[in-house]
Design a protein around this motif. Structure first.
Motif, PDB file in Angstrom:
ATOM      1  N   ILE A   1      -7.211   5.897  -6.159  1.00  0.00           N
ATOM      2  CA  ILE A   1      -7.075   4.452  -6.235  1.00  0.00           C
ATOM      3  C   ILE A   1      -6.198   4.132  -7.442  1.00  0.00           C
ATOM      4  O   ILE A   1      -6.367   4.699  -8.517  1.00  0.00           O
ATOM      5  CB  ILE A   1      -8.446   3.765  -6.390  1.00  0.00           C
ATOM      6  N   ALA A   2      -5.240   3.237  -7.225  1.00  0.00           N
ATOM      7  CA  ALA A   2      -4.388   2.770  -8.314  1.00  0.00           C
ATOM      8  C   ALA A   2      -4.405   1.246  -8.293  1.00  0.00           C
ATOM      9  O   ALA A   2      -4.443   0.636  -7.227  1.00  0.00           O
ATOM     10  CB  ALA A   2      -2.963   3.294  -8.131  1.00  0.00           C
ATOM     11  N   THR A   3      -4.373   0.649  -9.459  1.00  0.00           N
ATOM     12  CA  THR A   3      -4.399  -0.808  -9.539  1.00  0.00           C
ATOM     13  C   THR A   3      -3.212  -1.312 -10.342  1.00  0.00           C
ATOM     14  O   THR A   3      -2.641  -0.589 -11.159  1.00  0.00           O
ATOM     15  CB  THR A   3      -5.694  -1.315 -10.197  1.00  0.00           C
ATOM     16  N   ALA A   4      -2.852  -2.571 -10.095  1.00  0.00           N
ATOM     17  CA  ALA A   4      -1.801  -3.242 -10.847  1.00  0.00           C
ATOM     18  C   ALA A   4      -2.059  -4.738 -10.783  1.00  0.00           C
ATOM     19  O   ALA A   4      -2.608  -5.229  -9.797  1.00  0.00           O
ATOM     20  CB  ALA A   4      -0.427  -2.917 -10.271  1.00  0.00           C
ATOM     21  N   LYS A   5      -1.687  -5.443 -11.817  1.00  0.00           N
ATOM     22  CA  LYS A   5      -1.851  -6.895 -11.842  1.00  0.00           C
ATOM     23  C   LYS A   5      -0.611  -7.566 -11.272  1.00  0.00           C
ATOM     24  O   LYS A   5       0.494  -7.043 -11.352  1.00  0.00           O
ATOM     25  CB  LYS A   5      -2.061  -7.395 -13.271  1.00  0.00           C
TER      26      LYS A   5
ATOM     27  N   THR B   1       4.833  -7.365  -9.749  1.00  0.00           N
ATOM     28  CA  THR B   1       3.920  -6.312 -10.163  1.00  0.00           C
ATOM     29  C   THR B   1       4.712  -5.046 -10.411  1.00  0.00           C
ATOM     30  O   THR B   1       5.866  -4.925  -9.996  1.00  0.00           O
ATOM     31  CB  THR B   1       2.813  -6.069  -9.107  1.00  0.00           C
TER      32      THR B   1
ATOM     33  N   PRO C   1       2.424   1.470  -9.707  1.00  0.00           N
ATOM     34  CA  PRO C   1       1.949   2.541 -10.583  1.00  0.00           C
ATOM     35  C   PRO C   1       2.693   3.863 -10.319  1.00  0.00           C
ATOM     36  O   PRO C   1       3.107   4.143  -9.193  1.00  0.00           O
ATOM     37  CB  PRO C   1       0.462   2.666 -10.224  1.00  0.00           C
TER      38      PRO C   1
END
Length: 76
Positions: free
Chosen positions: A2-6, A13, A16
């Motif tokens: 899982i990778a997240t970004a705002k 954005t 990642p």
């Protein structure tokens, strides 16, 4: 994984690094979002052949690029 970004206030954005590596994308590559259903979107890298095809297709649609057309179809 899982990778997240705002998402910024301008809708931007950063992809990642792990996602860029998995998608095999780098500077200058083109990606496409395929909207599947509410809340579900697939993102993938366009192949060079797909990019070339879209550029050729775009050049045949120049009659649709006027101000009146842009105004009429803005909300689509």
């Amino acid at each position: 994984m899982i990778a997240t970004a705002k998402v910024t206030s301008k809708g931007r954005t950063t992809i990642p690094q792990a996602v860029r590596k998995a998608m095999l994308v780098g500077p200058g590559d083109v990606i496409v979002w395929e909207i599947k259903q509410e809340g579900v979107v697939n993102v993938r890298r366009l192949s060079d052949l797909e990019v070339d095809y879209l550029h050729c297709l775009e050049s045949t649609l120049s009659e649709w690029g006027g101000t009146l057309d842009n105004d009429a179809y803005r909300d689509f």
